[in-house]
Design an enzyme around this catalytic site. Structure first.
Site, mmCIF file in Angstrom:
data_model
loop_
_atom_site.group_PDB
_atom_site.id
_atom_site.type_symbol
_atom_site.label_atom_id
_atom_site.label_comp_id
_atom_site.label_asym_id
_atom_site.label_seq_id
_atom_site.Cartn_x
_atom_site.Cartn_y
_atom_site.Cartn_z
ATOM 1 N N HIS A 94 42.678 48.710 36.404
ATOM 2 C CA HIS A 94 41.370 49.372 36.500
ATOM 3 C C HIS A 94 41.067 50.087 35.180
ATOM 4 C CE1 HIS A 94 38.119 51.974 37.727
ATOM 5 N NE2 HIS A 94 37.948 51.174 38.768
ATOM 6 N N GLU A 164 34.645 44.063 36.303
ATOM 7 C CA GLU A 164 34.081 45.403 36.414
ATOM 8 C C GLU A 164 33.685 45.906 35.025
ATOM 9 O OE1 GLU A 164 35.258 47.676 40.218
ATOM 10 O OE2 GLU A 164 36.539 48.268 38.578
HETATM 11 P P1 PGA Z 1 31.785 52.430 41.584
HETATM 12 O O1 PGA Z 1 33.290 52.171 41.155
HETATM 13 O O2 PGA Z 1 31.454 51.501 42.720
HETATM 14 O O3 PGA Z 1 31.758 53.881 42.018
HETATM 15 O O4 PGA Z 1 30.925 52.184 40.381
HETATM 16 C C1 PGA Z 1 33.805 50.867 41.127
HETATM 17 C C2 PGA Z 1 35.231 50.897 40.644
HETATM 18 O O5 PGA Z 1 35.543 51.686 39.749
HETATM 19 O O6 PGA Z 1 36.093 50.137 41.135
#
Ligand code: PGA
Length: 249
Positions: A94, A164
């Site tokens: 992440h 992401e």
């Molecule tokens: P968010 O976070 O949906 O609050 O933007 C997603 C993540 O960091 O996995």
């Protein structure tokens, strides 16, 4: 394979009681929903929230794991520990952990350990900014190639790639990705997998989207090639998370 909806609770909520309340409300809200795999990833101390429930299609996952198998590593959690809890998923790479020093090399070690333990790694990749020259594509490619190093062909089906983009994550994010931005990167990721393995493997590789997903934008991604979603803030609201699950087919 059905779609997968993953909730990443990050360092929330602040007590086990609150975690149980949110979890039980989600379970109640989505009762009867079929065909969607739901994964909730609470902080380590709350991994027991679903213990007695054993509900089909709702899994508990971890938000990370040590790259070491065992030994004197204060504060670390090993893959065997997660495996002994019967967990099936773990989030790796992440951006919030990369920002604290997690590298592609260590993510790769974790991917290999996780697969060996028969747990599905959800590997997060994504650029900090988008530029007009396409450097972000090279960045994402590099992340993907290093994270997948030495992963055998037979294991790719057991991996989930979460795209992401950092610019779309979290409270101060400007905006979510557009469906076109997701479609582009999804094709790009599959092309890399196809070059690494082959087109058949690429076609079954699951690529999910994460970054400011909410009940209003979720369907855009799901209808445009996403195998699922990785959800931060909205996963702490049983109604928002449940509504996303209900609109997932
Ligand atoms: P968010 O976070 O949906 O609050 O933007 C997603 C993540 O960091 O996995």
């Amino acid at each position: 394979m059905g779609k997968i909806i993953v909730g990443n609770w990050k360092m929330n909520p602040e007590s086990l009681n609150k975690a149980k309340v949110i979890f039980n409300s989600i379970v109640k809200y989505i009762k009867g929903v079929k065909g969607v795999e739901v994964v909730i990833c609470p902080p380590y101390p709350f991994l027991c929230i679903g213990d007695k429930l054993k509900i089909k299609n709702i899994n508990i996952g971890a938000q990370g794991v040590s790259e070491e198998l065992k030994g004197s590593y204060t504060g670390e959690v090993s893959i065997k520990m997660l495996s002994s809890l019967g967990l099936k998923y773990v989030i790796l790479g992440h951006s919030e952990n990369r920002a604290k020093g997690e590298t592609n090399i260590s993510i790769n070690k974790k991917v290999l350990l996780t697969l060996k333990a028969k747990i599905t790694p959800i590997i997060c990749i994504g650029e900090k900014d988008r530029d007009d020259n396409g450097f972000y594509l090279a960045y994402v490619k590099h992340q993907l190639l290093e994270s997948l190093s030495s992963v055998p062909r037979s294991q790719i089906k057991n991996i989930i790639i979460a795209y992401e983009p950092i610019w779309a994550i979290g409270g101060d994010s400007l905006r979510e990705a557009t469906k076109d931005e997701f479609v582009e990167i999804q094709i790009f990721i599959k092309k890399i997998i196809s070059d690494l393995y082959d087109i058949k493997i690429a076609s079954i590789t699951r690529v999910i989207y994460g970054g400011s997903v909410n009940p209003l934008n979720a369907k855009e991604f799901l209808d445009n090639g996403a195998s699922g979603l990785l959800i931060g803030r909205s996963s702490l609201s049983p109604k928002k998370f449940g509504d996303i699950i209900k609109l997932t087919k």
